[in-house]
Design an enzyme around this catalytic site. Structure first.
Site, PDB file in Angstrom:
ATOM      1  N   LYS A  20       0.822  -1.218   0.000  1.00  0.00           N
ATOM      2  CA  LYS A  20       0.000   0.000   0.000  1.00  0.00           C
ATOM      3  C   LYS A  20       0.852   1.263   0.000  1.00  0.00           C
ATOM      4  O   LYS A  20       0.471   2.261  -0.609  1.00  0.00           O
ATOM      5  CB  LYS A  20      -0.955   0.005   1.182  1.00  0.00           C
ATOM      6  CG  LYS A  20      -0.336   0.250   2.541  1.00  0.00           C
ATOM      7  CD  LYS A  20      -1.399   0.324   3.620  1.00  0.00           C
ATOM      8  CE  LYS A  20      -0.795   0.551   4.986  1.00  0.00           C
ATOM      9  NZ  LYS A  20      -0.106   1.844   5.108  1.00  0.00           N
ATOM     10  N   THR A  21       2.003   1.236   0.682  1.00  0.00           N
ATOM     11  CA  THR A  21       2.859   2.422   0.697  1.00  0.00           C
ATOM     12  C   THR A  21       3.382   2.719  -0.704  1.00  0.00           C
ATOM     13  O   THR A  21       3.429   3.880  -1.135  1.00  0.00           O
ATOM     14  CB  THR A  21       4.038   2.228   1.674  1.00  0.00           C
ATOM     15  OG1 THR A  21       3.520   1.961   2.982  1.00  0.00           O
ATOM     16  CG2 THR A  21       4.908   3.476   1.727  1.00  0.00           C
ATOM     17  N   ASP A  69      -4.113   7.562   4.394  1.00  0.00           N
ATOM     18  CA  ASP A  69      -3.600   6.231   4.705  1.00  0.00           C
ATOM     19  C   ASP A  69      -4.294   5.693   5.961  1.00  0.00           C
ATOM     20  O   ASP A  69      -4.735   6.461   6.814  1.00  0.00           O
ATOM     21  CB  ASP A  69      -2.087   6.333   4.938  1.00  0.00           C
ATOM     22  CG  ASP A  69      -1.416   4.968   4.998  1.00  0.00           C
ATOM     23  OD1 ASP A  69      -2.063   3.966   4.617  1.00  0.00           O
ATOM     24  OD2 ASP A  69      -0.247   4.910   5.424  1.00  0.00           O
ATOM     25  N   GLU A  70      -4.389   4.366   6.087  1.00  0.00           N
ATOM     26  CA  GLU A  70      -4.972   3.712   7.271  1.00  0.00           C
ATOM     27  C   GLU A  70      -6.357   4.275   7.591  1.00  0.00           C
ATOM     28  O   GLU A  70      -6.666   4.625   8.731  1.00  0.00           O
ATOM     29  CB  GLU A  70      -4.039   3.876   8.483  1.00  0.00           C
ATOM     30  CG  GLU A  70      -2.622   3.400   8.277  1.00  0.00           C
ATOM     31  CD  GLU A  70      -2.491   1.880   8.235  1.00  0.00           C
ATOM     32  OE1 GLU A  70      -3.536   1.193   8.249  1.00  0.00           O
ATOM     33  OE2 GLU A  70      -1.355   1.385   8.175  1.00  0.00           O
ATOM     34  N   GLN A 123      -7.660  -4.709   9.774  1.00  0.00           N
ATOM     35  CA  GLN A 123      -6.636  -4.190  10.683  1.00  0.00           C
ATOM     36  C   GLN A 123      -7.155  -2.995  11.484  1.00  0.00           C
ATOM     37  O   GLN A 123      -6.369  -2.167  11.950  1.00  0.00           O
ATOM     38  CB  GLN A 123      -5.384  -3.803   9.903  1.00  0.00           C
ATOM     39  CG  GLN A 123      -4.717  -4.988   9.210  1.00  0.00           C
ATOM     40  CD  GLN A 123      -3.408  -4.611   8.549  1.00  0.00           C
ATOM     41  OE1 GLN A 123      -2.435  -4.282   9.214  1.00  0.00           O
ATOM     42  NE2 GLN A 123      -3.376  -4.659   7.231  1.00  0.00           N
ATOM     43  N   ARG A 160       2.481  -9.618  10.886  1.00  0.00           N
ATOM     44  CA  ARG A 160       3.771  -8.918  11.026  1.00  0.00           C
ATOM     45  C   ARG A 160       4.917  -9.839  10.636  1.00  0.00           C
ATOM     46  O   ARG A 160       6.036  -9.376  10.389  1.00  0.00           O
ATOM     47  CB  ARG A 160       4.011  -8.461  12.476  1.00  0.00           C
ATOM     48  CG  ARG A 160       3.024  -7.462  13.079  1.00  0.00           C
ATOM     49  CD  ARG A 160       2.745  -6.301  12.174  1.00  0.00           C
ATOM     50  NE  ARG A 160       1.544  -6.555  11.397  1.00  0.00           N
ATOM     51  CZ  ARG A 160       1.221  -5.888  10.292  1.00  0.00           C
ATOM     52  NH1 ARG A 160       2.016  -4.947   9.825  1.00  0.00           N
ATOM     53  NH2 ARG A 160       0.110  -6.164   9.642  1.00  0.00           N
TER      54      ARG A 160
END
Length: 760
Positions: free
Chosen positions: A46-47, A233-234, A264, A616
């Site tokens: 996504k980044t 973002d997020e 998330q 993670r």
């Protein structure tokens, strides 16, 4: 506000950097008109999509750099994105409006604060500052802060602000208990006190822009015209205030792109509303949705495990992660006797993995549900000489000496800041007593003026005469330093002069204790940070420096290159990745957390939290739980987490520790038999470890941090018989314990002298 747009120029052909994107990523990057929802699964890049999208908008002349607003949740994420964009398009990246919600909107407020009654140099209060103000208000209202906790009141006020509930509305509609009534009274005074101090708290940085835009439509239109493209973002972590302020800004052009993963969403405790992302297509007509499902981070076994757990939730957007990576090792489930056994086994696994596979310390992360779980791991790692870093501990900028120095610097920018003024008016001691301070506060309240304005004419007050002299010296010092700063003296030089004139550093030197010397070193490090900031900025200002450090988060302090194992909560790990992850404490009422007072467990969010922890891991993943755990000095049986029964059993293998079988075998023997295993410390020889004797008594050397005589430990005394440690105090040779003996009751014993043995 004049903006510059290149949108009228002819678009260019696709840049070369798009060739590295997969099909879904390409769709997300090149969609340039209208609302866009990018559902980005964990590890799906996504980044990269966000940075390439911004670079594409600029390369295609859709917008100028200062017409793009990009909002993140951490400074670290903003820096990383800006650096990546800079490599793609060059210097234009520096003109982007990119940063956290709080940093971007505090920047807007610096320009516009006077329109809502604040000065442009307002102070930003962190949580501890806010609680200091609330504690003072409670005392003024004759409530005991030990009974009515400032933290509880602050949380209720913060929740109200994030829901855009002002003090008047709270008083009229949300008072249903005594605590609510107290909150309403404190909230009203708190809001006035902040404004009088020209200060805003973290929540205000989101709420005040909404007030600004509602009261001044022309200002809203100015920023709508400026920000032709908005990227968030997020998005699953946004609260109601963040949702509303960004919707107001996007209302004109509708070019809003949000990136997030409903799986998330783990921050409801701080106001995050998962419905913001779930309802995005209802909020924005004709919105396009692009799922990113290819995972580039984890092995197939880890993804299979993650997918099996998250599919149990009912509230979610449809997606299934997949990867081209190899299957990898199965997930290992460690069954342990208790938390000390758990920590020791994890430490042993780390050493073995380093030896067999060449991992380094910073390849490992230990993730737990609550902060207190770190203690036994810290002790185990110290014993086994494993370097570690604890993320989420006391921040450098929260240390007393650092808060003191920053309070002095804050007064040079905003002398009306009452909280910081009261913090250092007699720090170090300069002969201004508490009664004099209370007299000043009383006068300020009665006259509805700031304390600083009272101090300016202290000679006209009824304060004790000797205190007036000291106050005048303090006021003159602050005014002189403010004048020097305004006339061009550097921040570094002003700080140095302030440290000398206030005698703060001298007081630390004169105290001449290990603690004061450590504080002195911390102050020197702060001065280094100021110098570094000043050299790295073309137009440095003290106000900007104070704002920058006030917005630092725990994640920003994480150093992934530090050669140390990372210990952190699952919440703190979001956005990070590690080759090897241990998820520990997987027990009912711990993970998932149990119901507490005023807290109902959202099992779907707990499951999402477990999903975040799993994803993670890149290469190897370990689960761990204990059969028993010490709580409140008692050894309590633990049930394994329900989540362990929900994951795909085909990707998990269980390893029962040898300690469990040994403990079970030992417990079946009579405790007074010579064959029982006991542990005792050799206090006479603290530096030398002795080997086990033939009677199976194991001797340990005593070192700080390597001490098994903890609360809850079962022991035996030659005279008093068996018992349990119920409390302890002191360290080293001064350590004492209180032991409850079945036959003799409570006894307070000096550890170095008492003939105590730990019963296995």
């Amino acid at each position: 506000m004049k903006t510059f747009s290149l949108a009228s120029e002819e678009p260019k052909k696709d840049p070369d950097f798009l060739q590295s994107l997969n099909e879904q990523q390409y769709k997300a990057v090149t969609h340039t008109r209208g609302p866009l929802l990018i559902v980005a699964g964990a590890g799906s890049g996504k980044t990269r999509v966000l940075t390439y999208r911004i670079a594409y908008l600029l390369q295609q002349f859709k917008a100028a750099p200062n017409e793009i607003l990009s909002l993140t949740f951490t400074n670290k994420a903003a820096r990383e994105m800006k650096e990546r964009i800079g490599k793609l398009i060059g210097d234009k990246a520096g003109k982007l409006w990119m940063g956290t919600f709080h940093s971007i909107f505090s920047k807007i407020l610096r320009f516009e604060a006077e329109k809502i009654g604040f000065g442009s140099d307002f102070t930003i209060y962190d949580t501890s500052d806010s609680q200091v103000v609330i504690k003072q208000i409670l005392q003024e209202l004759n409530f005991d802060p030990k009974e009515i906790k400032p933290r509880v009141i602050h949380n209720k006020i913060s929740d109200s602000k994030n829901e855009l509930i002002d003090p008047d509305t709270y008083l009229q509609r949300f008072v249903s208990s005594t605590l609510d009534d107290i909150t309403a009274r404190v909230y009203t005074i708190y809001a006035k006190r902040l404004k009088q101090s020209n200060a805003m708290d973290f929540d205000d940085l989101l709420v005040k822009p909404i007030q600004l835009f509602e009261e001044h439509p022309d200002v809203l239109e100015k920023y709508q015209d400026r920000f032709k493209y908005i990227l968030i973002d997020e998005y699953q972590d946004t609260n109601h205030a963040q949702y509303k302020v960004t919707r107001m800004l996007a209302d004109k052009y509708k070019n809003i792109c949000v990136v997030g993963d409903d799986a998330q969403s783990i921050y409801s405790f701080r106001g995050a509303d998962i419905s913001n992302i779930l309802n995005f297509k209802e909020d924005y007509e004709n919105a396009t949705q692009v799922p990113l499902e290819q995972n580039y981070r984890s092995t197939k076994s880890i993804l299979q495990c993650a997918d099996s757990i998250i599919k149990k939730n009912t509230k979610q957007l449809d997606k299934t992660l997949w990867t081209d990576k190899e299957y990898g090792d199965s997930i290992t489930l460690l069954e342990n006797f208790d938390e000390r056994d758990e920590a020791n086994r994890v430490a042993n696994y780390i050493n073995e993995l380093k030896m067999r596979h060449g991992y380094q310390n910073n390849d490992f992360a230990i993730l737990y549900r609550t902060n207190y779980q770190s203690r036994v791991f810290e002790e185990a790692f110290r014993r086994k000489d494993i370097a570690y870093q604890l993320v989420g501990g006391l921040s450098f900028y929260q240390r007393k000496e650092i808060k003191d120095v920053l309070a002095y610097l804050t007064l040079l920018v905003n002398p009306h800041d009452e909280t910081n003024l009261l913090r250092i008016i007699n720090e170090p001691s300069r002969g201004i007593g508490q009664k004099s301070i209370q007299d000043l506060l009383k006068q300020a309240r009665e006259e509805r003026r700031s304390v600083w304005s009272i101090l300016q004419n202290v000679e006209q007050t009824d304060v004790y005469k000797p205190a007036k002299v000291r106050i005048r010296e303090f006021v003159d010092m602050i005014n002189k330093l403010r004048s020097e700063l305004e006339h061009g003296l550097s921040i570094t030089e002003v700080t140095k002069a302030m440290m000398e004139q206030s005698r703060y550093m001298k007081a630390l030197v004169e105290e001449n204790s290990p603690k004061s010397m450590m504080r002195r070193e911390n102050v020197i490090e702060l001065q280094n940070a100021i110098s570094y900031y000043e050299k790295g900025n073309s137009k440095p200002s003290l106000s900007a420096f104070l704002q920058e450090i006030s917005l630092i988060t725990d994640t920003d302090k994480f150093d992934e290159s530090k050669p140390a194992v990372t210990l952190m909560t699952v919440h703190g790990s979001k956005g990070l990745e590690f080759p090897v992850v241990f998820i520990v404490g997987l027990e009912e009422n711990l993970f998932p957390v149990g119901a507490r007072q005023n807290f109902d467990v959202d099992i779907e969010e707990e499951r999402r939290l477990f999903y975040v922890a799993i994803t993670r891991a890149e290469e190897r993943l370990y689960f761990s739980h204990c059969r028993s755990r010490f709580k409140f000095g008692e050894e309590l049986k633990q049930l394994r987490s329900r989540f362990l029964d929900e994951v795909d059993s085909g990707v998990v293998r269980t390893e029962t520790g040898a300690t469990i079988s040994q403990k079970e075998e030992s417990s079946s023997l009579q405790k007074n038999k010579d064959t029982s295993t006991r542990v005792e410390y050799d206090w006479k020889q603290p530096k030398q470890k002795r080997s086990a004797s033939s009677s199976t008594t194991i001797h340990y050397d005593y070192q700080d941090g390597d001490d098994p005589f903890q609360v809850g430990t079962k022991v035996i005394h030659k005279k008093f018989g068996p018992g349990k440690i119920i409390s302890r105090s002191g360290i080293g040779n001064d350590a004492k314990v209180v032991v409850f003996f079945k036959s003799r009751g409570q006894k307070k014993l000096m550890l170095r002298a008492a003939p105590l043995q730990i019963i296995g």
